[in-house]
Write a protein that holds these residues in place. Structure first.
Motif, PDB file in Angstrom:
ATOM      1  N   LYS A  38      53.208  12.528 -21.038  1.00  0.00           N
ATOM      2  CA  LYS A  38      53.557  11.313 -20.568  1.00  0.00           C
ATOM      3  C   LYS A  38      52.325  10.418 -20.221  1.00  0.00           C
ATOM      4  O   LYS A  38      51.083  11.150 -19.936  1.00  0.00           O
ATOM      5  N   SER A  82      60.374  10.648 -22.272  1.00  0.00           N
ATOM      6  CA  SER A  82      61.476  11.498 -22.027  1.00  0.00           C
ATOM      7  C   SER A  82      62.442  11.676 -23.417  1.00  0.00           C
ATOM      8  O   SER A  82      62.909  12.697 -23.715  1.00  0.00           O
ATOM      9  N   ARG A  85      60.960  13.690 -26.860  1.00  0.00           N
ATOM     10  CA  ARG A  85      60.357  14.893 -26.950  1.00  0.00           C
ATOM     11  C   ARG A  85      60.983  15.803 -27.858  1.00  0.00           C
ATOM     12  O   ARG A  85      59.999  16.494 -28.631  1.00  0.00           O
ATOM     13  N   THR A 100      56.469  16.923 -18.282  1.00  0.00           N
ATOM     14  CA  THR A 100      57.519  17.120 -17.247  1.00  0.00           C
ATOM     15  C   THR A 100      58.801  17.501 -17.835  1.00  0.00           C
ATOM     16  O   THR A 100      59.818  17.088 -17.671  1.00  0.00           O
ATOM     17  N   SER A 102      61.886  19.743 -18.497  1.00  0.00           N
ATOM     18  CA  SER A 102      62.609  20.862 -17.977  1.00  0.00           C
ATOM     19  C   SER A 102      63.194  21.697 -19.012  1.00  0.00           C
ATOM     20  O   SER A 102      63.847  21.025 -20.125  1.00  0.00           O
ATOM     21  N   ARG A 107      68.403  21.680 -24.427  1.00  0.00           N
ATOM     22  CA  ARG A 107      67.424  21.322 -25.331  1.00  0.00           C
ATOM     23  C   ARG A 107      67.004  22.844 -25.857  1.00  0.00           C
ATOM     24  O   ARG A 107      66.332  22.685 -26.954  1.00  0.00           O
ATOM     25  N   SER A 150      66.186  11.607 -20.221  1.00  0.00           N
ATOM     26  CA  SER A 150      65.640  12.392 -19.047  1.00  0.00           C
ATOM     27  C   SER A 150      66.911  13.336 -18.801  1.00  0.00           C
ATOM     28  O   SER A 150      68.125  12.509 -18.666  1.00  0.00           O
ATOM     29  N   SER A 151      66.924  14.479 -18.204  1.00  0.00           N
ATOM     30  CA  SER A 151      67.899  15.182 -17.328  1.00  0.00           C
ATOM     31  C   SER A 151      68.339  14.680 -15.965  1.00  0.00           C
ATOM     32  O   SER A 151      69.456  14.718 -15.481  1.00  0.00           O
ATOM     33  N   ASP A 193      62.382  14.166 -10.955  1.00  0.00           N
ATOM     34  CA  ASP A 193      61.370  15.289 -10.231  1.00  0.00           C
ATOM     35  C   ASP A 193      60.748  14.689  -9.241  1.00  0.00           C
ATOM     36  O   ASP A 193      60.024  13.541  -9.072  1.00  0.00           O
TER      37      ASP A 193
HETATM   38  N1  GLU Z   1      62.069  16.853 -15.616  1.00  0.00           N
HETATM   39  C1  GLU Z   1      63.221  16.127 -16.277  1.00  0.00           C
HETATM   40  C2  GLU Z   1      63.355  16.018 -17.737  1.00  0.00           C
HETATM   41  O1  GLU Z   1      62.868  16.662 -18.346  1.00  0.00           O
HETATM   42  C3  GLU Z   1      62.972  14.708 -15.724  1.00  0.00           C
HETATM   43  C4  GLU Z   1      61.580  14.103 -15.921  1.00  0.00           C
HETATM   44  C5  GLU Z   1      61.324  13.471 -17.284  1.00  0.00           C
HETATM   45  O2  GLU Z   1      62.279  13.067 -17.872  1.00  0.00           O
HETATM   46  O3  GLU Z   1      60.282  13.593 -17.777  1.00  0.00           O
HETATM   47  O4  GLU Z   1      64.278  15.158 -18.339  1.00  0.00           O
END
Ligand code: GLU
Length: 272
Positions: A38, A82, A85, A100, A102, A107, A150-151, A193
């Motif tokens: 990020k 996000s 990824r 970041t 999760s 996933r 994002s989650s 987060d």
């Molecule tokens: N950790 C969460 C995710 O992987 C929220 C942060 C993000 O989007 O990077 O979706």
């Protein structure tokens, strides 16, 4: 049979070529360790004015790269958001995503994860003078900003339903883009987060308030190719070494400031 065998050879050759060029990108350098990171999250992954990267995820990436045998000048950071990824990993545009990210069952159908290397929880950021939000239930009639892919926004949409999503949820490419919306009162909250939100709060003292009532468990993993168990094992070993030799603690202190007090002990790596 013969035709089939030739077909298999062609496919194998194509796969080998794809392997050779994967991660080379425009630099054409397959000897590099390319990490999706990020760029707009202070404390985690943030691009500096001089073009370098700073944050906890950056330190984790550097440590892992070193353990895998890559010198510092062989690490290449590539901006990830996000939403891209999984595709970054699947298409071989990066060797790893440390952003970041999760670990989730959904996933895990597309990519695999080493780690976790940090555990946090979904929380809420409001304007400092807004006292109407003290937990997730208060968001059911509030405008919330989140990031696509994002989650975090998904968790709220699952909880409050499709109508809420249509009426109250705004999704941006990254959380950094949510900040001006919160400041200008176009939204009432950002939810993701606590690590990310704490970084934003620390960056603008007095402007925002981290609610501090986490309502999920977010295990940050190192995203890798789905079937690359060999690399996953090596990365897990590197992560465990980062925990045990004091580097993890140092990175927590260097990047999270006050918020670092929530990360006293590293999580247990989950090998599979
Ligand atoms: N950790 C969460 C995710 O992987 C929220 C942060 C993000 O989007 O990077 O979706």
């Amino acid at each position: 049979m013969r035709v089939r065998r030739i077909g298999a050879v062609v496919i194998a050759a194509a796969a080998a070529m794809a392997g050779l060029t994967a991660c080379g990108g425009d630099s054409g350098a397959s000897d590099k360790f390319v990490v999706g990171i990020k760029i707009d999250q202070p404390g985690l992954g943030q691009k500096q004015p001089d073009g370098s990267f700073k944050g906890f995820d950056v330190d984790v990436a550097r440590y892992i790269a070193k353990e895998l045998g890559y010198a510092d000048d062989k690490i290449e950071f590539k901006e990830a958001i996000s939403a891209n990824r999984e595709s970054f990993i699947q298409q071989g545009q990066v060797n790893a995503v440390i952003a970041t990210y999760s670990i989730t069952d959904d996933r895990k159908k597309k990519v695999s994860f080493a780690g976790p290397y940090l555990v946090t929880g979904q929380d809420i950021l409001t304007r400092a003078d807004d006292t109407t939000i003290s937990g997730v239930e208060d968001l059911k009639a509030k405008k919330v900003c989140g990031a696509q892919g994002s989650s975090s926004p998904k968790r709220l949409a699952d909880k409050f339903g499709a109508e809420w999503k249509a009426q109250y949820l705004t999704e941006q490419q990254g959380y950094g883009a949510c900040l001006p919306l919160l400041e200008n009162k176009q939204v009432d909250a950002i939810s993701t987060d606590a690590t990310i939100l704490a970084g934003f709060a620390a960056q603008s003292p007095g402007k925002f308030r981290l609610v501090g009532q986490p309502f999920s468990e977010e295990k940050y993993g190192v995203g890798l190719k789905l079937d690359d168990k060999a690399t996953r094992d090596k990365v897990n070993t590197a992560v465990e070494k980062m925990f045990s030799d004091g580097s993890w603690k140092k990175a927590v202190e260097a990047n999270f400031g006050e918020f670092g007090k929530f990360f006293t002990t590293p999580p247990a790596v989950e090998r599979y």
